[in-house]
Scaffold this motif. Structure first.
Motif, PDB file in Angstrom:
ATOM      1  N   TYR A 241       0.842  -1.202   0.000  1.00 59.57           N
ATOM      2  CA  TYR A 241       0.000   0.000   0.000  1.00 59.57           C
ATOM      3  C   TYR A 241       0.877   1.251   0.000  1.00 59.57           C
ATOM      4  O   TYR A 241       0.620   2.227  -0.718  1.00 59.57           O
ATOM      5  N   SER A 245       1.339   4.128  -3.026  1.00 63.05           N
ATOM      6  CA  SER A 245       1.022   5.519  -2.666  1.00 63.05           C
ATOM      7  C   SER A 245       2.233   6.435  -2.833  1.00 63.05           C
ATOM      8  O   SER A 245       2.177   7.602  -2.451  1.00 63.05           O
ATOM      9  N   THR A 256       0.210  14.087  -0.794  1.00 66.53           N
ATOM     10  CA  THR A 256       0.385  12.742  -0.227  1.00 66.53           C
ATOM     11  C   THR A 256       1.190  12.849   1.065  1.00 66.53           C
ATOM     12  O   THR A 256       1.716  13.913   1.418  1.00 66.53           O
ATOM     13  N   ARG A 378      -7.802  -0.343   3.702  1.00 64.44           N
ATOM     14  CA  ARG A 378      -8.194   0.823   2.901  1.00 64.44           C
ATOM     15  C   ARG A 378      -7.636   2.095   3.530  1.00 64.44           C
ATOM     16  O   ARG A 378      -7.509   2.203   4.745  1.00 64.44           O
ATOM     17  N   GLU A 379      -7.391   3.081   2.669  1.00 60.56           N
ATOM     18  CA  GLU A 379      -6.873   4.361   3.135  1.00 60.56           C
ATOM     19  C   GLU A 379      -7.968   5.152   3.830  1.00 60.56           C
ATOM     20  O   GLU A 379      -9.058   5.327   3.290  1.00 60.56           O
ATOM     21  N   ASP A 381      -6.950   8.251   5.711  1.00 60.99           N
ATOM     22  CA  ASP A 381      -6.493   9.638   5.629  1.00 60.99           C
ATOM     23  C   ASP A 381      -5.185   9.696   4.842  1.00 60.99           C
ATOM     24  O   ASP A 381      -4.143   9.242   5.325  1.00 60.99           O
ATOM     25  N   PRO A 382      -5.228  10.250   3.621  1.00 62.84           N
ATOM     26  CA  PRO A 382      -4.013  10.284   2.799  1.00 62.84           C
ATOM     27  C   PRO A 382      -2.911  11.158   3.398  1.00 62.84           C
ATOM     28  O   PRO A 382      -1.728  10.975   3.100  1.00 62.84           O
ATOM     29  N   LEU A 385      -1.270   8.787   5.462  1.00 66.00           N
ATOM     30  CA  LEU A 385      -1.438   7.435   4.927  1.00 66.00           C
ATOM     31  C   LEU A 385      -1.961   6.503   6.029  1.00 66.00           C
ATOM     32  O   LEU A 385      -1.520   5.370   6.194  1.00 66.00           O
ATOM     33  N   LEU A 387      -4.169   3.875   7.372  1.00 70.79           N
ATOM     34  CA  LEU A 387      -4.927   2.769   6.797  1.00 70.79           C
ATOM     35  C   LEU A 387      -5.763   2.127   7.882  1.00 70.79           C
ATOM     36  O   LEU A 387      -5.392   2.155   9.056  1.00 70.79           O
ATOM     37  N   SER A 415      -0.693   3.772  10.112  1.00 70.01           N
ATOM     38  CA  SER A 415      -0.035   4.221   8.887  1.00 70.01           C
ATOM     39  C   SER A 415       1.281   3.464   8.720  1.00 70.01           C
ATOM     40  O   SER A 415       2.105   3.448   9.635  1.00 70.01           O
TER      41      SER A 415
ATOM     42  N   SER B 410     -13.819   6.266   2.305  1.00 70.38           N
ATOM     43  CA  SER B 410     -13.091   5.081   2.736  1.00 70.38           C
ATOM     44  C   SER B 410     -14.061   4.034   3.280  1.00 70.38           C
ATOM     45  O   SER B 410     -15.059   4.383   3.912  1.00 70.38           O
TER      46      SER B 410
END
Lengths: 463, 506
Positions: A241, A245, A256, A378-379, A381-382, A385, A387, A415, B410
């Motif tokens: 992941y 990214s 990012t 799944r992400e 908060d970018p 990062l 998850l 993250s 999400s």
């Protein structure tokens, strides 16, 4: 038409300014089972031809990308013309770059070879072993679920600039999930393989039996931060992941986790205090992958069809704990004065002198959790990062150096970038199969990691 | 002849040799002594466009053409797929399918039988749309996406815009030894634009995406039918600017008013997948997972509040799962899954319907490509509105301390469909029955039956929106399916809200 004839004919038919043709000959065999019996199976053959017409215009260079299957000598010209039409319709491409030349370094190796093909016969030895494992499981009141797949892809890439490149990629995997008859206990093993010769079904079944035995005692634990040993498979899913990214374009644009406040990227910044590295290397033994880029579509600033044939060498994404490189197309490299760094189809995380196995790390644990794998990642908060995901098929409680039972599953929020800064121990890197992403990414080697405060955010009732 | 559209099946598809190839394959399978054989011949056209800041980032046209033969031979499945569209190749593929069954027999202990289904001798279905997107020049599509991107880029606070358009034209021909022959054509579209705002000094950034759902419509969806793009694009910059300045949420328990633009995905994950019978029976145990809604609970499980009524269908107009006949020749239907809060139905294929004595299949078999075996895939699973139910404003008006959730982002749920966690595009604080500005960093998390048990009210028919997804994954080898979910707005009491920045340990 042979794949080579398809490439040559399409290039000869092309009236575009430049052209790339890729044929992909794919064969596959698979077996799937559940509850100690076969559920589905198959043997598939496909052939895809992608034509990329490159057309120069007053406002820029355009690419028309069309991929079709079941292309014959009669329908090839229609494909080439459709690609030219698409280039004219699409308008200038943001990722335009000059096409590569043979002198740019990708090796021409065995262009004339025929495509390799797999079939259901690849399981001739494996299927009876699996049948025996079913019988053993029935006798010992276990249920086996799983999937075995073998894929051979032979790709032929030719360009009007003179590239003629061929690569055959074997990709295989076996995943086995073992459960108690009441479905209350669950365990998983998986491995990637190039040819199934190295798959030992009895040994995999033995590991499942051991893990299900570990779960004989069940322990309920609340959500919270736990000292946690992530085995290589779990690390692989997190690091894939992170890798996916790690695009330079989006980082340069400030959007990012690898963007630096104030502008620029975090390349050069330390992520970990240990000398850990994350790299890709097409020549890595056991994880060999395509040594040149083939792209049948551009994608999100990460992949460009204009970079087809780019020679791929060992690339460090993280070196000695510092962010070293981000994925970069040639077009974005030209815009930013940086070097291209295309995606490569394997990923290795390793640290020098890290020798501990998962068992060694368990033996050194006072109280902590040993995971099996992670799921539904799944992400959230970018920016960090962050998850989310679940633990799956075995969370084991370790007390005084031994596994003492199985714990309920958790939803975690973490993250992978942040985890690099919180590694308490790195183990020995070994080849492993990512659990969640193995459809997309099969070739990884990862170490087990000890994290002192992994965020198990809420409890999952799933068993 | 049946179907939702006045349009005809693409003559170029009909000109392919599907019938000759089918006859050769089925005849060979019959001569090899199979109990069942079916033949699928498919052509799937796709076009994916993406723009980055108004410039073309990627354009790709794909066409997947091929056929497959599936047999039951001595009680065992066999499946093979090929790409050479000739009767000779079809004979070989039929032989391969039988050979696959032979190799597999030692590991099969459950003889395969299929539920009965009437024979449909030669039927046709075309989905409901006006303009075939593949008839529209690419320059028009890129031009429209460029103009929309530029509108957003011109607004204050918008630094980047990503625009994508996925288009599918799916043609399937099916024939089986019983005599059913179906020819079908479907069209679907997924347009999306997302604006990003970056605060270069602090490094903070946020995004705001369109809520337009993917639909079983044609290109008319981009030119005024079914969605007001001008209105939504005009509002996105202000919504994004407000989100950039919004306060971070205090975690805790809140009443949630969930908009259909977010609720469809919660339905998909916590009801749609949980009521797939193959999952409940363990066939997906090693991959997609199983289900807490096990077969012994049919007719008994309290899934949620009494106001909860959920249907499955493959018939709703513009639904992404809507089709005339499934990939086992079963005519599609609509049925109840949850009635008055109780589990009453599953999604089936012919094999499972027979195995569990459920009568006819409800028509959920689907393969995403000619090279893949059909598996049970999701129908349009939809939450029914209350006939006299409230509007969005009325529901918000009844909440003193809550959050109004719009748009999906999400999503994650465990392998038995208990624990889920979702974020969204916009979260508004509700205080004393009124919206009080956006919040940042919000995720809601719950256990499926607790969440649906906390549903205090469902909105009226006027609040229903058909949402959906293009990218639902299941099966090994992995297959992708598109599916719609209709739902009204709904109110949930006391749901766990997480702060995603705190979750990251910051």
């Amino acid at each position: 038409m042979t794949p080579q004839e398809t490439v040559e004919r399409a290039l000869a038919l092309s009236k575009a300014d430049r052209c790339v043709v890729i044929t992909n000959e794919r064969s596959e065999a698979n077996l799937r089972w559940a509850g100690n019996t076969l559920t589905t199976n198959g043997q598939m053959r496909s052939r895809q031809v992608t034509v990329i017409s490159v057309v120069d215009g007053a406002s820029g260079t355009a690419a028309g990308v069309i991929a079709r299957s079941a292309v014959t000598a009669d329908t090839l010209e229609d494909l080439v013309r459709a690609s030219e039409q698409a280039a004219g319709d699409a308008g200038p491409a943001d990722d335009a770059a000059p096409l590569l030349e043979p002198t740019d370094g990708a090796a021409v190796d065995g262009w004339d070879a025929e495509p390799d093909e797999t079939s259901i016969a690849v399981f001739a030895g494996f299927a009876p072993d699996l049948g025996e494992a079913f019988a053993r499981s029935r006798a010992e009141r276990r249920l086996l679920f799983g999937f075995a797949e073998h894929v051979l892809e032979s790709r032929y890439l030719g360009s009007s600039t003179g590239l003629r490149l061929r690569h055959t990629q074997p990709t295989g995997k076996i995943e086995v999930n073992g459960k108690s008859e009441d479905y209350a206990r669950s365990a998983w093993v998986g491995q990637s393989t190039r040819d199934f010769a190295d798959v030992d079904v009895a040994a995999l079944d033995g590991q499942l039996a051991q893990r299900l035995a570990w779960a004989a005692r069940s322990v309920e634990l609340p959500a919270g931060r736990y000292e946690t040993i992530l085995p290589p498979t779990a690390v692989a899913d997190l690091m894939f992941y992170l890798y996916f990214s790690a695009g330079a374009r989006d980082a340069d644009e400030g959007r990012t986790v690898f963007s630096k406040p104030g502008g620029g990227t975090r390349i050069g910044e330390p992520l970990a205090s240990q000398p850990i590295s994350m790299r890709s290397d097409p020549t890595r033994p056991g994880l060999e992958c395509e040594p040149f880029l083939t792209a049948t579509a551009s994608y999100g600033g990460l992949v460009s069809v204009f970079d087809n044939g780019y020679p791929l060498g060992a690339t460090d994404w993280i070196r000695d704990g510092k962010l070293a490189e981000l994925i970069r197309t040639r077009a974005w490299a030209a815009k930013t004065g940086a070097q291209p760094a295309p995606m490569i189809d394997n990923l290795i995380v390793e640290a020098p002198d890290a020798t501990a196995s998962v068992e060694d790390m368990v033996a050194r644990t006072g109280r902590g959790l040993l995971l099996t794998c992670l799921w539904y990642i799944r992400e959230v908060d970018p920016q960090t990062l962050l998850l989310t995901g679940l633990t799956r098929d075995g969370v084991y409680l370790v007390e005084d150096g031994e596994v003492t039972g199985a714990v309920n599953n958790f939803r975690w929020n973490e993250s992978p970038v942040d985890l690099y800064g919180r590694i308490a121990e790195i183990g020995r890197t070994q080849r492993c199969l990512p659990r969640e992403w193995n459809d997309y990414f099969n070739r990884t080697a990862m170490p087990p990691l000890r994290i002192s405060d992994f965020n198990m955010s809420t409890i999952s009732q799933a068993s | 002849m049946a179907g939702g559209s006045a349009r005809d099946v693409d003559p170029a598809f009909l000109a392919l040799p599907q019938r000759r190839v089918a006859d050769a394959a089925l005849e060979r399978a019959r001569s090899l002594g199979v109990q069942h054989a079916d033949f699928r011949f498919e052509r799937n056209r796709t076009q994916d466009l993406s723009l980055h800041d108004g410039k073309l980032d990627s354009s790709r046209d794909g066409e997947d053409l091929g056929f497959a033969v599936r047999v039951v031979h001595e009680g065992t499945w066999g499946f093979a797929a090929g790409v050479d569209l000739t009767p000779e190749a079809a004979v070989r593929v039929a032989e391969q399918a039988v050979e696959v069954a032979r190799v597999s027999r030692p590991v099969n202990s459950e003889p395969i039988e299929l539920a009965d289904e009437p024979v449909y001798p030669d039927v046709t279905y075309v989905s409901s749309y006006e303009v075939d997107p593949f008839s529209v020049p690419e320059s028009d599509k890129v031009g429209r996406l460029t103009e929309w991107s530029e509108r957003l880029l011109a607004a204050d606070g918008v630094d980047h815009v990503d625009a994508t358009l996925e288009q599918v034209l799916e043609n399937k021909f099916y024939a089986d030894l019983a005599g059913t022959v179906t020819t079908q054509q479907r069209v679907r579209l997924l347009p999306a634009l997302s604006a990003t705002s970056v605060d270069r000094t602090s490094g903070a950034f946020e995004t705001m995406r369109t809520l337009a759902p993917p639909v079983g419509r044609g290109y008319e969806y981009l030119t005024g039918t079914g969605w007001d793009w001008d209105e939504e694009l005009a509002r996105i910059p202000e919504w994004l600017a407000e989100k950039m300045k919004a306060p971070s949420v205090d975690p805790g328990r809140y009443d949630l008013v969930v908009d259909p633009s977010n609720l469809w995905l919660t339905i998909h994950e916590s009801i749609g997948h949980a009521t797939e019978l193959d999952r409940a029976l363990g066939y997906e145990a090693a991959y997609a997972g199983t289900s807490f809604a096990t077969f012994d609970k049919l007719g008994k499980l309290g899934y949620g509040a009494r106001v909860m009524n959920v249907t499955g269908d493959r018939t709703v107009e513009h639904g992404l799962s809507t089709v005339g006949w499934d990939d086992e020749g079963v005519q599609t239907q609509a049925w109840d899954i949850v009635r008055d809060g109780v589990l009453v139905g599953y999604q089936l294929d012919r094999r499972m319907a027979r195995l569990k004595g459920l009568g006819r299949s409800n028509g959920c078999a689907y393969a995403d490509s000619p090279g893949h075996i059909p598996v049970q895939r999701m129908a349009n699973v939809s939450l029914q509105p209350a006939p006299d139910g409230p509007s969005v404003e009325e529901l918000i008006g009844g909440v003193s301390n809550g959050i109004y959730v719009l748009g999906d982002k999400s999503w994650s749920i465990d392998m038995q469909r208990y624990n889920f966690q979702f974020t969204g595009q916009r979260f508004y604080r509700i205080r004393d029955g009124r919206l009080a500005g956006q919040l940042r960093d919000v995720a809601y998390q719950a256990t499926t039956t607790d969440f649906w048990g906390s549903m205090a009210a469902v909105g009226g028919p006027g609040t229903v929106v058909l949402g959906g997804a293009f990218n639902c994954g299941k099966g090994q080898p992995g297959q992708i399916a598109a599916v719609s979910h209709g739902c009204p707005v709904a109110l949930f009491r006391g749901v766990n809200i997480l702060n995603t920045v705190r979750e990251a340990g910051r």
